[in-house]
Design an enzyme around this catalytic site. Sequence first.
Site, short mmCIF file in Angstrom:
data_model
loop_
_atom_site.label_atom_id
_atom_site.label_comp_id
_atom_site.label_asym_id
_atom_site.label_seq_id
_atom_site.Cartn_x
_atom_site.Cartn_y
_atom_site.Cartn_z
CD GLU A 1 -12.36 -23.19 -1.49
OE1 GLU A 1 -11.23 -22.16 -0.92
OE2 GLU A 1 -13.63 -23.12 -1.41
CD GLU B 1 -10.84 -19.63 6.45
OE1 GLU B 1 -11.47 -20.14 6.01
OE2 GLU B 1 -10.72 -17.89 6.88
#
Length: 756
Positions: free
Chosen positions: A520, A672
């Site tokens: 991203e 994460e």
Amino acid sequence: MTRCLPWLLACAAFALSAPASATDPGFLLTATARDFSSYFPTQLGNGYFATLSGPRGTEGNLSYMVAFMDYAKGDISRPAAVPGWSGIDYSTGHSAAGHFWLNQVALDPLVFRDYRQVLDLHDGTLTTRYRYDDHGRATQVQVTSLVSQASPHLAVTQLSITPEFDGQVELSFPLDLWAPHQPRFDLAELTGEQMQEAVAANNLTLKAIPPATPDRAALWYHGDTRVLDGHGDAQARTLSLDGRAEQGLAMAEAIAVALPEGLVPNDARIYRSPWRLSLELKATVRKGHTYTFAKFVALSREGWGGDAKADLALVRKAREDGFARLREAHVAAWQKLWRSDIRIEGDPEAQRMVHSDLYYLLSNVTPGTAWPSGACGLTPGYAGHVFWDNDTWLFPALLLLHPERARSLVDFRSRTLPAAQARARERGLRGAMYPWESDPLRGTEQTPHAAYVLGEREIHVNADVAIAQWQYWLASGDKAWLRDHGWPVMRAVADFWASRATWIPERRRYEILHVTSVDEDYNDVPNDTFTNVSARKALQLATQAAIVLGEPADPHWAEVAGKLYIPLDAKTGHHLDFDPSVPHDIDSWGGSSLPMLVLPTLDLPMDPGLRRRDYDYAMAPITQSHRDPNSMGLAPMAIYAATLGDAAAAGAWFERNRTAGVLQPPFNVRTETPNNNTGYFVTAAGGLLQTIEYGFTGLRLQSGGLVQAYAPVLPPAWQSFTMTHVALRGAYYDITVSRGRDGRAVLTRRPAEGTP
């Protein structure tokens, strides 16, 4: 491969023994007093609702229900915290040193002696034991909590106290009525710069706070549930309430308290305040006697269950039946789930990790519904929104072992197809354009304005959705489902890609422009390879689905698929991450997105030489990145190495799930990254399980069934592993990978015992 950046910008007899079920140690995770300062809460859930844990076992903790969202004006949707039900408070009534409540006493090994808290993954229970010393008045405490897998509206906490004194004690059984979170931010309207200004103006930061507060906690606050009507009956020992999420659904909740046999309270009353509705008891106790209380809880919401009156009937019946019966049914339901398991020989720590990842997945996904899972399950992580994680990470991990739960994830896309179609029309496109961040109830776009470009450009999610639909058809063979659910989604997604791709006459090819890469940090590039490969497959699969069903296929789908540009470096002979006009020079979390091309649902066909060149090319930016490793990225690398037959590398990448700092003690909560504390990250749990199910086995779902696409591999430390009760088109198999006499991995499959 990560969503961090857009969100940051925009006593001996009392010692704990094995449970009565004598659960295998591979299912047990234990906290001791050494974990007090670094306690990362676990989660108890059944997919419909869940609560976090506390170290005492008696705290009131935040709790959430599936697709129960707050829709405050100007904000993105977010999970509304329902009144907390887990707490039971206790006081010894000690007057010499003042009046202390257990839940307000600081955690200290000298106060909480012989402390053990055990999460039994197999039975789905959390048991806490310690000797609580209140200034010389000591009490042996045992707490067991569960959220029922057998009766999905029900949960229970059982408290046993054995005082080492005679006297009067007090107990409180509350429903915690959370205040609306302050401050609230208009995340649907604020730019990234404005969002950061607002955070700073409120003296907040976007930094992780050890041990368990995520870096974006200032933005991922819970939504509000307003209590509309609450009741308590001290004589009946019950509480109930009706409420409503902010501009959202109605909900209800009730509790019923069971007292120890023969105990008559000296006093019983109902306490009410803006923040608490509770049953307060005083009772006389005798030294050395054990007193066991149980707090039965029922929750429901609009579209799932009834009102407070109905919930009250549920908890009264549960109390009448007793704790033992509710626990027995709950444990039996978990035992049935564990028939489908991954059993590893030779690596106990890997076994425990696999079991914890399966546990968290099963605790956050429902069977036989059309409700999805957020990236962080039933928590406020990523505001409870639904990403491609639902389709590409969680769904494949569940498909072979728990297809009834996997179906819920793909049926969510069918249920919310109208919202995706409306979104495409608004942009002048055909078909359906699924949001990057979907609301789990309505399916509408919920990407914060600060990350608006992701909502518009990270469009590979549409291909991920369609590919998952086809995978469910391949695994189930359910043609009626394909016609009624999968095909409408696949057709609409194919129409989207056919209208979104751009014909470039001078190059005589279709290109997909202005997209955010799966890596991203590259947020406006042409021809992202993962996006284009995925779009091509979605177009091809739509044509295949039409043939299966005898439906007309738009010939334009095949034309676009056949002429869609896939970037390849002709000189070096490997794929590029995106169009060669874009410099690949950012030190990103992802490093390279090429490993995504071998994700089991996509699995881009290529010759062995090209596959090796892609792997070698991707290794440099991935291994040389200075950014925190993202746990999503570990699975593609392990699977990639497995497709190359490199068992050592595949095993090493798998092992990093345990050593890279993304598995938080004491309960194996997956985060994460090692440092952002974004916990309950079921996305990476799904990736780890796929590494074994598809990577180490070499199996892929194709038209011929579950076929051997690659040779199996075994990590060097493993003797074997077995996937039990694997579901495929109505049949069940046990699939084992073991070492042959020559040391090579060998896969065998045989019919599983029993039926669903």
